[in-house]
Design a protein around this motif. Structure first.
Motif, PDB file in Angstrom:
ATOM      1  N   GLU A  24       0.829  -1.205   0.000  1.00 14.68           N
ATOM      2  CA  GLU A  24       0.000   0.000   0.000  1.00 14.68           C
ATOM      3  C   GLU A  24       0.864   1.256   0.000  1.00 14.68           C
ATOM      4  O   GLU A  24       0.554   2.236  -0.683  1.00 14.68           O
ATOM      5  N   GLU A  25       1.952   1.228   0.760  1.00 14.28           N
ATOM      6  CA  GLU A  25       2.876   2.369   0.767  1.00 14.28           C
ATOM      7  C   GLU A  25       3.498   2.558  -0.613  1.00 14.28           C
ATOM      8  O   GLU A  25       3.613   3.683  -1.110  1.00 14.28           O
ATOM      9  N   LYS A  53       1.036   4.105  -3.110  1.00 10.58           N
ATOM     10  CA  LYS A  53       0.863   5.545  -2.924  1.00 10.58           C
ATOM     11  C   LYS A  53       1.995   6.323  -3.592  1.00 10.58           C
ATOM     12  O   LYS A  53       1.766   7.362  -4.232  1.00 10.58           O
TER      13      LYS A  53
END
Length: 208
Positions: A103-104, A107
């Motif tokens: 998820e990081e 982004k």
């Protein structure tokens, strides 16, 4: 002498040019199939499949942060150029447990381009190894089930690559840590396979 020079320019050079480009079409018109019937990731995630897609397959491993450099290279050099093609996608395999790290990464990648066609498939390490083994390459996954190499998978779920690469002979994958390799080799091969399918579509349309 001037007449001879003019004759060479007008008649011989065009023939040489034609033969050169004709041989180029034969040599580079289709990217070789290296392995057929590789394992489809749809068995691990029903929302993602290699079927009827041109896929860039990668193995990020459990230490996703270590692979950020390679991911950014791919995003900038390959994905941004080709993601607008309808049937083009990225498929990254990641061991279960690394969801937060992915998820990081998403982004960060998403700050540069629309990443809707970056697909992340989470699976047990044994199943990741099974998909990798089905490629039948001379490359190995490391202890984190990752590799810097990425692979081109065609719509028939076959591995594409090079059978006469000037550096490696048979080239199964592309080192995403190397910007030069992405620029000088992978970009060309992705263009070839996209052009191959575009030509097939045009031919089918003409036959109708």
């Amino acid at each position: 002498m001037k007449k001879v020079f003019v004759l060479v320019v007008l008649f011989i050079l065009p023939v040489v040019a034609y033969l050169f480009f004709a041989s180029g079409v034969n040599n580079f018109g289709k990217l070789p199939i290296l392995t057929e019937n590789i394992k489809d990731v749809s068995s691990l995630n029903t929302e993602v499949t290699f079927a009827n897609k041109i896929s860039i397959l990668g193995f990020l491993g459990s230490n996703v942060e270590v692979k950020k450099g390679a991911a950014f290279n791919l995003n900038q050099k390959i994905y941004k150029q080709f993601f607008e093609f309808k049937d083009f996608q990225f498929v990254m395999m990641v061991p279960v447990g690394a969801e937060d790290k992915v998820e990081e990464l998403k982004k960060e990648l998403g700050g540069l381009v629309n990443i809707d066609k970056w697909n992340f498939v989470f699976a047990d390490t044994s199943k990741i190894q099974n998909v990798f083994n089905s490629l039948q390459t001379n490359i190995k996954l490391d202890s984190n089930y990752s590799t810097p190499y990425v692979f081109i998978v065609d719509k028939d779920i076959s591995l594409r690559g090079r059978t006469s690469d000037e550096d490696e002979g048979t080239k199964y994958g592309f080192n995403a840590n190397s910007v030069a390799e992405l620029n000088n080799k992978m970009e060309d091969d992705v263009k070839i396979i996209l052009a191959e399918y575009r030509m097939a579509l045009k031919k089918n349309a003409a036959n109708r």
